[in-house]
Design a protein around this motif. Structure first.
Motif, PDB file in Angstrom:
ATOM      1  N   UNK A   1       0.842  -1.174   0.000  1.00 36.59           N
ATOM      2  CA  UNK A   1       0.000   0.000   0.000  1.00 36.59           C
ATOM      3  C   UNK A   1       0.892   1.245   0.000  1.00 36.59           C
ATOM      4  N   UNK A   2       0.670   2.161  -0.948  1.00 37.69           N
ATOM      5  CA  UNK A   2       1.502   3.363  -1.007  1.00 37.69           C
ATOM      6  C   UNK A   2       1.255   4.272   0.198  1.00 37.69           C
ATOM      7  N   UNK A   3       2.285   5.008   0.605  1.00 38.75           N
ATOM      8  CA  UNK A   3       2.101   5.914   1.749  1.00 38.75           C
ATOM      9  C   UNK A   3       1.091   7.014   1.427  1.00 38.75           C
ATOM     10  N   UNK A   4       0.424   7.467   2.471  1.00 42.69           N
ATOM     11  CA  UNK A   4      -0.571   8.527   2.318  1.00 42.69           C
ATOM     12  C   UNK A   4       0.098   9.850   2.661  1.00 42.69           C
ATOM     13  N   UNK A   5      -0.061  10.834   1.767  1.00 40.10           N
ATOM     14  CA  UNK A   5       0.515  12.155   1.980  1.00 40.10           C
ATOM     15  C   UNK A   5      -0.609  13.137   2.277  1.00 40.10           C
ATOM     16  N   UNK A   6      -0.320  14.086   3.123  1.00 40.65           N
ATOM     17  CA  UNK A   6      -1.339  15.068   3.469  1.00 40.65           C
ATOM     18  C   UNK A   6      -1.675  15.933   2.248  1.00 40.65           C
ATOM     19  N   UNK A   7      -2.859  16.475   2.242  1.00 40.07           N
ATOM     20  CA  UNK A   7      -3.269  17.371   1.148  1.00 40.07           C
ATOM     21  C   UNK A   7      -2.308  18.554   1.047  1.00 40.07           C
ATOM     22  N   UNK A   8      -1.824  19.001   2.187  1.00 43.76           N
ATOM     23  CA  UNK A   8      -0.902  20.127   2.220  1.00 43.76           C
ATOM     24  C   UNK A   8       0.424  19.774   1.534  1.00 43.76           C
TER      25      UNK A   8
ATOM     26  N   UNK B   1       0.868  17.416  -0.776  1.00 43.81           N
ATOM     27  CA  UNK B   1       0.577  17.248  -2.200  1.00 43.81           C
ATOM     28  C   UNK B   1       0.455  18.617  -2.869  1.00 43.81           C
ATOM     29  N   UNK B   2      -0.254  19.529  -2.226  1.00 41.98           N
ATOM     30  CA  UNK B   2      -0.430  20.877  -2.792  1.00 41.98           C
ATOM     31  C   UNK B   2       0.906  21.604  -2.908  1.00 41.98           C
ATOM     32  N   UNK B   3       1.752  21.474  -1.886  1.00 37.86           N
ATOM     33  CA  UNK B   3       3.059  22.137  -1.898  1.00 37.86           C
ATOM     34  C   UNK B   3       3.953  21.569  -3.005  1.00 37.86           C
ATOM     35  N   UNK B   4       3.970  20.243  -3.142  1.00 34.81           N
ATOM     36  CA  UNK B   4       4.797  19.613  -4.173  1.00 34.81           C
ATOM     37  C   UNK B   4       4.260  19.955  -5.566  1.00 34.81           C
ATOM     38  N   UNK B   5       2.968  19.949  -5.739  1.00 36.46           N
ATOM     39  CA  UNK B   5       2.371  20.294  -7.040  1.00 36.46           C
ATOM     40  C   UNK B   5       2.712  21.740  -7.394  1.00 36.46           C
ATOM     41  N   UNK B   6       2.676  22.622  -6.394  1.00 38.01           N
ATOM     42  CA  UNK B   6       3.039  24.023  -6.627  1.00 38.01           C
ATOM     43  C   UNK B   6       4.506  24.129  -7.053  1.00 38.01           C
ATOM     44  N   UNK B   7       5.394  23.428  -6.357  1.00 41.16           N
ATOM     45  CA  UNK B   7       6.814  23.428  -6.714  1.00 41.16           C
ATOM     46  C   UNK B   7       7.003  22.961  -8.153  1.00 41.16           C
ATOM     47  N   UNK B   8       6.337  21.901  -8.541  1.00 43.68           N
ATOM     48  CA  UNK B   8       6.528  21.336  -9.880  1.00 43.68           C
ATOM     49  C   UNK B   8       5.916  22.219 -10.970  1.00 43.68           C
ATOM     50  N   UNK B   9       4.921  23.004 -10.632  1.00 39.03           N
ATOM     51  CA  UNK B   9       4.394  23.990 -11.597  1.00 39.03           C
ATOM     52  C   UNK B   9       5.348  25.162 -11.742  1.00 39.03           C
ATOM     53  N   UNK B  10       5.913  25.612 -10.641  1.00 41.77           N
ATOM     54  CA  UNK B  10       6.799  26.779 -10.675  1.00 41.77           C
ATOM     55  C   UNK B  10       8.186  26.437 -11.211  1.00 41.77           C
ATOM     56  N   UNK B  11       8.697  25.266 -10.873  1.00 42.87           N
ATOM     57  CA  UNK B  11      10.047  24.880 -11.280  1.00 42.87           C
ATOM     58  C   UNK B  11      10.041  24.004 -12.531  1.00 42.87           C
TER      59      UNK B  11
ATOM     60  N   UNK C   1       7.968  12.359  -6.795  1.00 40.62           N
ATOM     61  CA  UNK C   1       8.580  13.475  -6.067  1.00 40.62           C
ATOM     62  C   UNK C   1       8.154  13.466  -4.600  1.00 40.62           C
ATOM     63  N   UNK C   2       6.907  13.128  -4.316  1.00 40.23           N
ATOM     64  CA  UNK C   2       6.454  13.050  -2.918  1.00 40.23           C
ATOM     65  C   UNK C   2       7.247  12.000  -2.154  1.00 40.23           C
ATOM     66  N   UNK C   3       7.562  10.889  -2.812  1.00 40.92           N
ATOM     67  CA  UNK C   3       8.366   9.840  -2.176  1.00 40.92           C
ATOM     68  C   UNK C   3       9.759  10.349  -1.822  1.00 40.92           C
ATOM     69  N   UNK C   4      10.333  11.184  -2.683  1.00 43.56           N
ATOM     70  CA  UNK C   4      11.673  11.735  -2.430  1.00 43.56           C
ATOM     71  C   UNK C   4      11.654  12.757  -1.305  1.00 43.56           C
ATOM     72  N   UNK C   5      10.544  13.464  -1.181  1.00 42.67           N
ATOM     73  CA  UNK C   5      10.437  14.526  -0.198  1.00 42.67           C
ATOM     74  C   UNK C   5      10.753  15.881  -0.824  1.00 42.67           C
TER      75      UNK C   5
END
Length: 196
Positions: A1-8, A10-20, A32-36
């Motif tokens: 079962x994959x780890x569960x990440x908080x909505x916060x 996920x939102x922060x990582x998605x924002x980073x990947x849109x900006x960068x 990317x969430x797995x890497x941190x």
């Protein structure tokens, strides 16, 4: 079962990947969430991949993208690169610098020199601004765009000197007319020889 990440997270990582970069697929976001966050930022800032496009396959299966002298082909080739890149921040910086140091195939007759300029941004765009500005001054697309190939000892053209001081480096009010003249003089004789 994959780890569960908080909505916060996920939102922060998605924002980073849109900006960068240019966003991410669900699978890329999960990786990317797995890497941190910190490791992802390090990877984006220091890509290990040379990110080489398989030009032989593009020429074979996407003939419309293989003639980089043609504006439409060169644009499609770059967009393909943005979509397929393994170094999204580097590619986003190419787009950023292309917007800052605007040139276009319209004046340059063909798109290959713009493609070469984007390749230069790819190589120098995440490093020293000083090095980038020096490379830009040697770049055939910029030389032709701002008429520096017509800048000769007996006929000094101040176009590039003015732009490098006003728009590209120092900004209005931080240089004099004499600085423009001396800058233009420094760039006399720089020309395009056998462009690729």
């Amino acid at each position: 079962m994959p780890p569960v990440h908080s909505k916060q997270d996920v939102a922060l990582m998605a924002h980073l990947l849109r900006r960068a970069g240019f966003g991410a697929t669900v699978q890329e976001l999960d990786a990317y969430l797995e890497k941190g966050y910190e490791a992802s930022v390090e990877e984006l800032l220091n890509p290990v991949s040379d990110d080489v496009l398989p030009d032989d396959l593009i020429r074979r299966y996407h003939v419309d993208q293989s003639d980089l002298r043609n504006l439409t082909s060169a644009g499609a080739h770059w967009i393909y690169r943005m979509v397929k890149t393994e170094a999204p921040l580097r590619e986003k910086m190419c787009l950023f610098w292309h917007r800052v140091f605007a040139t276009a195939a319209t004046k340059l007759i063909q798109a290959r020199v713009v493609t070469n300029q984007v390749n230069m941004f790819r190589e120098y765009g995440m490093g020293s601004f000083r090095d980038l500005l020096l490379q830009l001054s040697r770049d055939p697309a910029m030389m032709m765009w701002l008429d520096n190939q017509d800048n000769h000892k007996d006929s000094i053209n101040e176009n590039y000197g003015r732009e490098i001081l006003e728009l590209f480096s120092m900004g209005v009010g931080n240089y004099t007319e004499e600085d423009i003249k001396e800058c233009a003089r420094a760039f006399t004789g720089w020309r395009v020889v056998n462009p690729d």
